[in-house]
Design a protein around this motif. Structure first.
Motif, short mmCIF file in Angstrom:
data_model
loop_
_atom_site.label_atom_id
_atom_site.label_comp_id
_atom_site.label_asym_id
_atom_site.label_seq_id
_atom_site.Cartn_x
_atom_site.Cartn_y
_atom_site.Cartn_z
N MET A 75 0.92 -1.19 0.06
CA MET A 75 0.00 0.06 -0.04
C MET A 75 0.80 1.24 -0.02
O MET A 75 2.03 1.44 0.90
CB MET A 75 -0.98 0.10 1.29
CG MET A 75 -1.64 1.14 1.26
SD MET A 75 -3.08 0.86 2.27
CE MET A 75 -4.12 2.56 2.08
N SER A 76 0.57 2.18 -0.68
CA SER A 76 1.31 3.41 -1.05
C SER A 76 0.31 4.54 -0.98
O SER A 76 -0.61 4.68 -1.41
CB SER A 76 2.21 3.45 -2.38
OG SER A 76 1.38 3.48 -3.32
N VAL A 77 0.81 5.80 -0.37
CA VAL A 77 0.06 7.03 -0.36
C VAL A 77 1.11 8.03 -0.84
O VAL A 77 2.01 8.29 -0.14
CB VAL A 77 -0.48 7.23 1.03
CG1 VAL A 77 -1.31 8.97 1.06
CG2 VAL A 77 -1.47 6.47 1.78
N THR A 78 0.87 8.91 -1.85
CA THR A 78 1.59 9.96 -2.46
C THR A 78 0.74 11.12 -2.62
O THR A 78 -0.50 11.00 -3.05
CB THR A 78 2.19 9.32 -3.99
OG1 THR A 78 2.76 8.19 -3.68
CG2 THR A 78 3.24 10.28 -4.10
N THR A 79 1.32 12.05 -2.13
CA THR A 79 0.71 13.49 -2.31
C THR A 79 1.52 14.30 -3.26
O THR A 79 2.90 14.37 -3.31
CB THR A 79 0.48 14.33 -0.96
OG1 THR A 79 -0.51 15.38 -1.12
CG2 THR A 79 1.61 14.70 -0.40
N THR A 80 0.82 15.14 -4.29
CA THR A 80 1.68 15.86 -5.13
C THR A 80 0.98 17.38 -5.19
O THR A 80 0.07 17.71 -5.55
CB THR A 80 1.30 15.33 -6.64
OG1 THR A 80 1.67 13.87 -6.63
CG2 THR A 80 2.23 15.98 -7.51
N ALA A 99 6.26 10.95 -1.30
CA ALA A 99 5.82 9.65 -0.49
C ALA A 99 5.38 9.73 0.80
O ALA A 99 6.15 10.41 1.68
CB ALA A 99 6.92 8.64 -0.64
N ILE A 100 4.24 9.42 1.10
CA ILE A 100 3.85 9.62 2.82
C ILE A 100 3.77 8.27 3.51
O ILE A 100 4.43 8.04 4.62
CB ILE A 100 2.42 10.03 2.68
CG1 ILE A 100 2.28 11.37 2.05
CG2 ILE A 100 1.75 10.08 4.16
CD1 ILE A 100 2.98 12.58 2.73
N TYR A 101 3.40 7.24 2.76
CA TYR A 101 3.33 5.64 3.14
C TYR A 101 3.62 4.75 2.22
O TYR A 101 3.23 5.01 1.07
CB TYR A 101 1.74 5.52 3.83
CG TYR A 101 1.62 4.27 4.48
CD1 TYR A 101 2.00 4.12 5.61
CD2 TYR A 101 1.32 2.98 4.00
CE1 TYR A 101 1.52 3.11 6.27
CE2 TYR A 101 1.10 1.94 4.40
CZ TYR A 101 1.33 1.75 5.85
OH TYR A 101 1.04 0.76 6.28
N ASP A 102 4.54 3.80 2.46
CA ASP A 102 4.88 2.83 1.56
C ASP A 102 4.86 1.43 2.41
O ASP A 102 6.29 1.09 2.80
CB ASP A 102 6.16 3.11 0.80
CG ASP A 102 6.16 2.12 -0.44
OD1 ASP A 102 5.38 1.29 -0.74
OD2 ASP A 102 7.23 1.95 -0.96
N ASP A 103 3.99 0.82 2.74
CA ASP A 103 3.98 -0.32 3.69
C ASP A 103 4.28 -0.05 5.18
O ASP A 103 4.42 -0.68 6.14
CB ASP A 103 4.53 -1.27 3.32
CG ASP A 103 3.96 -2.24 2.42
OD1 ASP A 103 2.52 -2.15 2.47
OD2 ASP A 103 4.43 -3.18 1.64
N GLU A 104 4.92 1.32 5.35
CA GLU A 104 5.17 1.94 6.47
C GLU A 104 5.30 3.71 6.32
O GLU A 104 5.33 3.92 5.23
CB GLU A 104 6.41 1.45 7.25
CG GLU A 104 7.73 1.75 6.39
CD GLU A 104 8.77 1.23 7.08
OE1 GLU A 104 10.13 1.60 6.71
OE2 GLU A 104 9.05 0.16 7.70
N PHE A 105 5.05 4.16 7.31
CA PHE A 105 5.06 5.75 7.17
C PHE A 105 6.65 6.08 6.77
O PHE A 105 7.71 5.81 7.57
CB PHE A 105 4.78 6.45 8.31
CG PHE A 105 3.14 6.22 8.72
CD1 PHE A 105 2.39 7.20 8.02
CD2 PHE A 105 2.81 5.43 9.76
CE1 PHE A 105 1.24 7.14 8.30
CE2 PHE A 105 1.64 5.21 9.79
CZ PHE A 105 0.69 6.17 9.34
N VAL A 106 6.79 6.77 5.65
CA VAL A 106 7.99 7.14 5.13
C VAL A 106 8.21 8.71 4.99
O VAL A 106 9.10 8.89 4.45
CB VAL A 106 8.38 6.79 3.73
CG1 VAL A 106 8.48 4.82 4.12
CG2 VAL A 106 7.27 6.70 2.62
N ALA A 107 6.99 9.48 5.30
CA ALA A 107 7.24 10.82 5.37
C ALA A 107 8.50 11.49 5.87
O ALA A 107 8.62 11.26 7.10
CB ALA A 107 6.02 11.49 5.66
#
Length: 152
Positions: A75-80, A99-107
């Motif tokens: 799962m990934s969450v990306t904001t632009t 990148a906000i989330y990529d199987d864990e919070f990476v922000a």
């Protein structure tokens, strides 16, 4: 009644510390999933926003993408965020995928790449453009790309 690892126990009932640790891990996993669900809910309700600052020609926008890859179970969450300026017939934009989330919070773990684009519409549905980017982490400029896009 007594307390072991923050849990109430009955008299004579001695829960093992490993059980307490396992329940603590499950609690953290639940909190992580609840936080992720809140992010997904917020992202899907405010997936894209845009605005213009008066009559200055300056525009701003924000798009959030939430994806789940079923095969890779990722799962990934990306904001632009995007900032634009319309000058004469040329549209200038500055954006960045964060990148906000990529199987864990990476922000904040990785520095983003700034993307620059200048384009103009030759016809209503034909745009020519030039674009490049700058990787803040590698401190390196990406390739310069000249192209055209046709939309119908």
């Amino acid at each position: 009644m007594g307390r072991i690892g923050g849990l109430e126990t009955e008299e004579g009932d001695m829960e093992s510390p490993s059980l307490c640790i396992e329940e603590n891990k499950q609690g953290r996993l639940l909190m992580k999933n609840l936080a992720l669900a809140a992010i997904v809910a917020a992202a899907t309700t405010t997936a894209a926003q845009a605005g213009e600052i008066g009559a200055t020609g300056i525009t701003w926008g924000l798009e959030t993408t939430v994806e789940y890859n079923v095969d890779a179970e990722n799962m990934s969450v990306t904001t632009t965020p995007e900032l634009g300026y319309h000058w004469s017939m040329i549209n200038l934009t500055l954006s960045s995928d964060i990148a906000i989330y990529d199987d864990e919070f990476v922000a904040g773990d990785v520095m983003p790449t700034l993307d620059f684009k200048a384009g103009t519409h030759i016809m209503e549905n034909l745009e020519v453009y030039i674009e490049t980017g700058y990787d803040l982490e590698a401190e390196d400029m990406s390739d310069i790309v000249v192209g055209a896009s046709f939309a119908f």
